[in-house]
Design a protein around this motif. Sequence first.
Motif, mmCIF file in Angstrom:
data_model
loop_
_atom_site.group_PDB
_atom_site.id
_atom_site.type_symbol
_atom_site.label_atom_id
_atom_site.label_comp_id
_atom_site.label_asym_id
_atom_site.label_seq_id
_atom_site.Cartn_x
_atom_site.Cartn_y
_atom_site.Cartn_z
ATOM 1 N N TYR A 141 0.819 -1.213 0.000
ATOM 2 C CA TYR A 141 0.000 0.000 0.000
ATOM 3 C C TYR A 141 0.860 1.274 0.000
ATOM 4 C CZ TYR A 141 1.459 1.331 4.559
ATOM 5 O OH TYR A 141 2.249 1.770 5.583
ATOM 6 N N GLU A 374 -6.470 -10.784 5.990
ATOM 7 C CA GLU A 374 -6.849 -11.396 4.710
ATOM 8 C C GLU A 374 -5.589 -11.874 3.998
ATOM 9 O OE1 GLU A 374 -10.361 -8.818 2.756
ATOM 10 O OE2 GLU A 374 -8.456 -7.742 2.969
ATOM 11 N N SER A 376 -4.466 -13.032 -0.109
ATOM 12 C CA SER A 376 -4.910 -13.099 -1.503
ATOM 13 C C SER A 376 -4.364 -14.337 -2.188
ATOM 14 C CB SER A 376 -4.464 -11.852 -2.272
ATOM 15 O OG SER A 376 -3.093 -11.956 -2.631
ATOM 16 N N ASN A 382 -3.088 -8.679 4.106
ATOM 17 C CA ASN A 382 -3.619 -7.423 4.616
ATOM 18 C C ASN A 382 -3.690 -7.527 6.126
ATOM 19 O OD1 ASN A 382 -5.041 -5.073 5.257
ATOM 20 N ND2 ASN A 382 -7.013 -5.923 4.641
ATOM 21 N N HIS A 385 -5.895 -2.749 7.101
ATOM 22 C CA HIS A 385 -7.090 -1.984 6.729
ATOM 23 C C HIS A 385 -8.222 -2.908 6.305
ATOM 24 C CE1 HIS A 385 -9.549 1.275 5.235
ATOM 25 N NE2 HIS A 385 -9.523 0.806 4.016
ATOM 26 N N LEU A 386 -9.397 -2.671 6.869
ATOM 27 C CA LEU A 386 -10.632 -3.279 6.382
ATOM 28 C C LEU A 386 -11.614 -2.151 6.116
ATOM 29 C CD1 LEU A 386 -11.175 -6.425 8.639
ATOM 30 C CD2 LEU A 386 -10.524 -6.368 6.241
ATOM 31 N N PRO A 387 -12.012 -1.946 4.876
ATOM 32 C CA PRO A 387 -12.816 -0.769 4.537
ATOM 33 C C PRO A 387 -14.071 -0.609 5.367
ATOM 34 C CG PRO A 387 -12.069 -1.872 2.551
ATOM 35 C CD PRO A 387 -11.698 -2.759 3.703
ATOM 36 N N SER A 390 -12.734 0.400 9.360
ATOM 37 C CA SER A 390 -11.409 1.012 9.337
ATOM 38 C C SER A 390 -10.910 1.357 10.732
ATOM 39 C CB SER A 390 -11.423 2.270 8.471
ATOM 40 O OG SER A 390 -12.365 3.198 8.956
ATOM 41 N N GLU A 444 -8.382 -10.704 -3.970
ATOM 42 C CA GLU A 444 -7.501 -9.563 -3.721
ATOM 43 C C GLU A 444 -7.787 -9.034 -2.327
ATOM 44 O OE1 GLU A 444 -7.888 -6.563 -6.678
ATOM 45 O OE2 GLU A 444 -7.093 -7.815 -8.303
ATOM 46 N N ALA A 446 -7.963 -6.074 0.651
ATOM 47 C CA ALA A 446 -8.394 -4.671 0.649
ATOM 48 C C ALA A 446 -7.199 -3.724 0.653
ATOM 49 C CB ALA A 446 -9.290 -4.397 1.855
ATOM 50 N N GLN A 447 -6.106 -4.135 1.286
ATOM 51 C CA GLN A 447 -4.880 -3.340 1.287
ATOM 52 C C GLN A 447 -3.699 -4.298 1.382
ATOM 53 O OE1 GLN A 447 -3.500 -0.574 4.665
ATOM 54 N NE2 GLN A 447 -4.284 0.862 3.150
#
Length: 539
Positions: A141, A374, A376, A382, A385-387, A390, A444, A446-447
């Motif tokens: 990121y 997470e 990928s 990741n 960050h989790l949208p 956050s 994918e 999130a970050q």
Amino acid sequence: MRTPLVLDPDRAAALVRDGATVSVSSSSGLGCPDRVLEALGDRFTATGSPRALTSLHPIAAGDMYGIKGVDHIARPGMLRRIFAGSLPSGPSRFDPPLVRRLIESGEVEAYNIPSGVLFQMHRAAAARQPGVLTDVGRGTYADPALGGARMNAATPEFVSVERVAGADWLFYPAVPVDVAIIRATTADPLGNLSYEHEASRLGALDQAYAAHNNGGLVIAQVERQVGERLPPARVHVPGILVDVVVVVPEQMQTTQTQYDPALSGEEMRSLEQIEPLPWGPEKVIARRAARELHRDDIVNLGFGLSAGVPRVVLEAEHQDEMTWVLEQGPVGGFPLTDFAFGSALNPHAIMQSADQFTLLQGGGIDVSLLSFLEVSAAGDVNVSHLPAHSHVTAGIGGFADITAHAPVIVFSGYFTAGRGRELVVGDGRLEIVTDGPVPKFVPEVAQVSFSGRAGRDRDQRVVYVTERAVLELRDEGLTVVEIAPGVDLQRDVLGRAAIPLLVAEDLRLMDADLFVEDAHEFDLRVARPRPELDVEVAR
């Protein structure tokens, strides 16, 4: 001979001007000069000044319980821009924490810079160098191709890619510092600072250099001032750098815990007080992650599920067969959790964080135990960050610095997430009563906090440990190498991932003892090869 002013917090806060760039030393609640920050916030509430501050927080910006750390200055109009290794996450009296509200609303410019890099940015600013050239953050990121460490749309570009010596590097510009707000235990009449009650010195010296060399102001919050000069070997920040001393006798070791001499290395304490990790899936994950360790390993430890590994190692009586290192500075000892995270009982040494990151960024450890949110298909992780949530993630911290060159990385986490998940461990097996509805192995992330491609390019061994399966990052892809007894490969593993997973030809069952509550003993792997010494020369 120059001597510092000794002021109360309010008078010290009055010296900070509008538009100043302020660097604050803390790591969550550890070593936070909270009383001076509180005075700054109170001054702004009363007078509207200082306004438009830029703040720098190399590791973390204060804890999340009530108004602490950066939340004292997280007021609309007071804070214009923030550079932070990580941020208060939650739960909080304010949900999300105040600084998160400003970032999410776009009221402040915000950068989440890897902690080690942010310390190096201070050193660069102090030495009047243009910035930091590094591969920390490449493919993550922090790479301009993936956002350049910016936390919202209001934030302008900062990180760039530069071609040097035939390779691409990330360039993080130095940020000149006007005010450094640091903390110590003791100040003498000349302003010399010692840290005998602190669990870490963090980056106070480099932050003081950055402000002093820029013609700025250094404010030191301390527990006490003594009338005699400190012994020179005890001085960590020399008085020539210190302009103002603020004495706060009630200063706690963290913003939530009282002084404990075993954390600052002044006393040794038995580890019998350490409670075993409670029985459940998290203990199974910690046990399996511990199986990746070798005798004599130098082991870095991160936050999250991985923080339980030292407790299972202690329970198996292997605690003296490896050395833990934490980004906050402790080397050796027993790493602690909760409010004292970043400190250790009975440390062998307590380094500056900036120096500890030299060890970590350069891969001077054997293995790093970290956690994941997470993963990928490419093996990206990741953690930052989790949208949709956050405010529950702290940000990158030292994660990108540590994973840049660690030879072995063991990521720990649950295979699925979400409400309603019910897992039962015991009798040598795992029973999935109700699975989590949210896959954690996804197309994918999130970050991108860790780049799987970069890990493969660097020949790092990357392992993902969950309660039901162990996976490895291989050249051909993410590969399941072990599954838990009681688990169906197709239904519970391949069918619960949102991506295709490869299966190793020699797929194994995880050791049944991992799933037996009282079976806490295990053997560490044999010591890793070390450089051979010529015994005859040594004699």
